[in-house]
Write an enzyme that holds these catalytic residues in place. Structure first.
Site, PDB file in Angstrom:
ATOM      1  N   GLY A  69       0.804  -1.217   0.000  1.00 33.98           N
ATOM      2  CA  GLY A  69       0.000   0.000   0.000  1.00 33.98           C
ATOM      3  C   GLY A  69       0.838   1.268   0.000  1.00 33.98           C
ATOM      4  N   GLN A 179      -7.935  -0.510   2.895  1.00 20.09           N
ATOM      5  CA  GLN A 179      -8.767  -1.160   3.918  1.00 20.09           C
ATOM      6  C   GLN A 179     -10.098  -1.646   3.353  1.00 20.09           C
ATOM      7  OE1 GLN A 179      -7.988  -2.047   6.925  1.00 20.09           O
ATOM      8  NE2 GLN A 179      -6.022  -1.010   7.077  1.00 20.09           N
ATOM      9  N   HIS A 201      -1.338  -7.681   2.025  1.00 19.52           N
ATOM     10  CA  HIS A 201      -1.351  -8.305   3.365  1.00 19.52           C
ATOM     11  C   HIS A 201      -2.580  -7.943   4.188  1.00 19.52           C
ATOM     12  CE1 HIS A 201       0.115  -5.063   6.208  1.00 19.52           C
ATOM     13  NE2 HIS A 201       0.499  -4.512   5.075  1.00 19.52           N
ATOM     14  N   THR A 237      13.187  -6.458 -10.917  1.00 22.21           N
ATOM     15  CA  THR A 237      12.673  -7.782 -11.272  1.00 22.21           C
ATOM     16  C   THR A 237      11.378  -8.052 -10.512  1.00 22.21           C
ATOM     17  OG1 THR A 237      14.908  -8.506 -11.667  1.00 22.21           O
ATOM     18  CG2 THR A 237      13.264 -10.245 -11.360  1.00 22.21           C
ATOM     19  N   CYS A 324       1.013   1.596  11.953  1.00 21.61           N
ATOM     20  CA  CYS A 324       2.185   2.398  11.578  1.00 21.61           C
ATOM     21  C   CYS A 324       2.539   3.379  12.682  1.00 21.61           C
ATOM     22  CB  CYS A 324       1.906   3.180  10.311  1.00 21.61           C
ATOM     23  SG  CYS A 324       1.278   2.130   9.032  1.00 21.61           S
TER      24      CYS A 324
HETATM   25  N1  PLP Z   1      -3.141   2.862   3.413  1.00 17.41           N
HETATM   26  C1  PLP Z   1      -3.960   2.437   4.403  1.00 17.41           C
HETATM   27  C2  PLP Z   1      -5.340   2.993   4.515  1.00 17.41           C
HETATM   28  C3  PLP Z   1      -3.504   1.477   5.322  1.00 17.41           C
HETATM   29  O1  PLP Z   1      -4.305   1.068   6.295  1.00 17.41           O
HETATM   30  C4  PLP Z   1      -2.177   0.984   5.169  1.00 17.41           C
HETATM   31  C5  PLP Z   1      -1.628   0.020   6.151  1.00 17.41           C
HETATM   32  O2  PLP Z   1      -2.034  -0.029   7.290  1.00 17.41           O
HETATM   33  C6  PLP Z   1      -1.382   1.455   4.110  1.00 17.41           C
HETATM   34  C7  PLP Z   1      -1.903   2.399   3.251  1.00 17.41           C
HETATM   35  C8  PLP Z   1       0.022   0.964   3.906  1.00 17.41           C
HETATM   36  O3  PLP Z   1       0.015  -0.350   3.373  1.00 17.41           O
HETATM   37  P1  PLP Z   1       1.323  -1.276   3.472  1.00 17.41           P
HETATM   38  O4  PLP Z   1       1.384  -1.751   4.886  1.00 17.41           O
HETATM   39  O5  PLP Z   1       1.054  -2.392   2.515  1.00 17.41           O
HETATM   40  O6  PLP Z   1       2.476  -0.458   3.074  1.00 17.41           O
END
Ligand code: PLP
Length: 378
Positions: A69, A179, A201, A237, A324
Site C-alpha cells: 500500500g 482497507q 497483506h 525484477t 504504523c
Molecule cells: N493505506 C492504508 C489505509 C492502510 O491502512 C495501510 C496500512 O495499514 C497502508 C496504506 C500501507 O500499506 P502497506 O502496509 O502495505 O504499506
C-alpha cells in the site's frame, strides 16, 4: 487467541501460498529472461495481472504490481502529480494514511506543490461533501486523493461522487482502497477513479505484495527507475510469486456486499455491547456509513495502551489505531483531524474483524474488555 487486528495485517491464506510456491522453487525464472523458464514466469505474471484486473473491472495493462500500500500510494500520488502538471495544486484530507500524507508533504517540500486540506466533521466525513470538494478545486488542481475507508475509524467517503466532481474540472482522482478490499465494491469503472491503491497483506496475501490500478493512458512518472519493468512504471525484477499470491487471495474473498452485511451486523451488536459494558466508551467514526470490519472507541479517562496490554493478557489482540503509529506516544492524527481532544485520543482502541470473525469471539472480547478496563481503573 482472539485476533481482532485485521486492519493491521491478516494471516496469509494457505491457497495463496500454495499458488505462489512453484515460483519460489522450480519455476524461479526471471520474467524478463528470454529462455523458457523466464517465459513461464512471464506468463504467470501476466496471468496474475489479468486476474487482478478482472477483480477490479479493469484491463491487465492497467495493473502495476508493487510492494504494498505504501508504495502504491507513493507511485499513485507522486507519479500522477509529476506527470500531470495542470498546475501544482493538490487536494486531500488530514485523515489519510501516513503513506498519503507523507507523499503529499514530499510534493510540497521538494516540488513546490500546494495542498488544500478539506475539513472533516466529528465522524470523519468531508464537511460539505462533494460540494466542498468542488469549491476547493482550482484551474491548477492536478490531483485529488481521498481514501475509500479510513483505517482507524472506518468512515467511508463517497468516492464515485468525489471522483465525478474532480473530473468536472479535468483533474485526476486517486484513492487509497487498502482497507476496503473485500468489504466495499471496488469496480474501478463504477467508482470512476483514475488510480487506486491496494495492499495484499490486508486480505490474505503476503506482506510486501500490492498493486496499483492506473486507468489507461493516464500519464504517470515512475518513482523507481531502472530496467523498465511493469510498463516502465516500476523497475526491478518482478515478484512473480507474490503477484500470483495476491491474485489468488483476491479471488478467495467472499462477495463483498453480502459478507459485509453479515459482519456489519456483528459489528453493530459488538458496539452496543461495548457501550453497555463500558460507560466511558465513545464509539468513533461514522455511525452507519462505515467499514463493516472496524469498530473503534475512545475509553475516556483510561489509556488505550494499558487497555491493550490487559486485553492481550486475556488473549485478545487488537490495537490503539494505525499499526504504523503504534509504539509512538503521539495521539492518532486521524482522531485529532476529526476534532478529538489529545487526552481523549490517547484512550483509543480499534477492533478490526475478518471474514471469519464469530459472534462468540466478540462476546468473549466484551467480557475481556470490561475486566481490562476495571483492572486499569483499579
Ligand atoms: N493505506 C492504508 C489505509 C492502510 O491502512 C495501510 C496500512 O495499514 C497502508 C496504506 C500501507 O500499506 P502497506 O502496509 O502495505 O504499506
Amino acid at each position: 487467541m482472539i485476533y481482532l487486528d485485521n486492519a493491521a495485517t491478516t494471516p496469509v491464506r494457505t491457497e495463496a501460498l500454495q499458488a505462489a510456491w512453484p515460483f519460489l522453487t522450480n519455476e524461479f525464472g526471471n520474467p524478463s529472461s528470454t529462455h523458457e523458464l523466464g517465459g513461464r514466469a512471464s506468463n504467470a505474471l501476466d496471468g496474475a495481472r489479468e486476474r487482478v484486473a478482472h477483480w477490479f473491472g479493469a484491463r491487465g495493462s492497467e495493473i502495476i504490481f508493487t510492494s504494498g500500500g505504501t508504495e502504491s500510494d507513493n507511485l499513485g500520488i507522486i507519479g500522477l502529480a509529476l506527470a500531470n502538471p495542470r498546475g501544482k495544486h493538490l487536494i486531500s484530507a488530514k485523515s489519510e494514511h501516513e503513506a498519503v500524507l507523507a507523499a503529499l508533504e514530499f510534493l510540497e517540500r521538494i516540488h513546490g506543490f500546494d495542498v488544500t486540506w478539506l475539513d472533516l466533521d466529528e465522524v470523519g466525513s468531508i464537511q460539505g461533501g462533494a460540494a466542498a470538494l468542488t469549491a476547493a478545486l482550482r484551474t491548477d488542481t492536478t490531483l485529488v486523493t481521498l481514501m475509500v475507508a479510513n483505517n482507524e475509524i472506518g468512515t467511508l467517503h463517497p468516492i464515485a461522487e468525489l471522483a465525478a466532481a474532480t473530473h468536472e474540472v479535468g483533474a485526476l482522482f486517486h484513492t487509497d482502497a487498502v482497507q476496503a478490499v473485500g468489504w466495499v465494491d471496488l469496480n474501478v469503472k463504477a467508482l470512476g477513479v483514475d488510480v487506486l491503491s491496494i495492499s495484499g497483506h490486508k486480505f490474505g496475501a503476503p506482506k510486501g505484495s500490492g498493486a496499483l490500478y492506473v486507468r489507461g493512458r493516464t500519464k504517470t512518472e515512475p518513482i523507481i527507475h531502472g530496467g523498465g519493468q511493469e510498463g516502465g512504471l516500476r523497475s526491478g525484477t518482478e515478484n512473480v510469486a507474490w503477484a500470483v499470491a495476491l491474485a489468488t487471495a483476491l479471488e478467495l474473498l467472499p462477495e463483498s456486499t453480502a459478507e459485509a452485511r453479515r459482519v456489519a451486523a456483528l459489528r453493530d451488536s459488538f458496539i452496543l455491547q461495548v457501550m453497555e459494558a463500558a460507560p466511558n466508551a465513545l464509539p468513533t467514526g461514522h455511525p452507519t456509513n462505515r467499514l463493516a470490519s472496524i469498530a473503534s472507541f475512545c475509553f475516556v479517562g483510561v489509556s488505550g495502551e494499558s487497555i491493550l496490554v490487559q486485553l492481550e493478557a486475556r488473549g485478545v489482540i487488537c490495537s490503539s489505531g494505525s499499526a504504523c503509529a503504534a509504539g509512538s506516544d503521539d495521539p492518532s492524527h486521524v482522531l485529532l483531524a476529526i476534532g478529538v481532544e489529545p487526552e481523549v485520543a490517547q484512550s483509543a482502541v480499534r477492533f478490526s474483524f475478518a471474514h471469519d470473525t464469530t459472534e462468540e469471539e466478540l462476546e468473549a472480547t466484551v467480557v475481556a474488555l470490561s475486566e481490562s478496563i476495571a483492572s486499569v481503573l483499579r
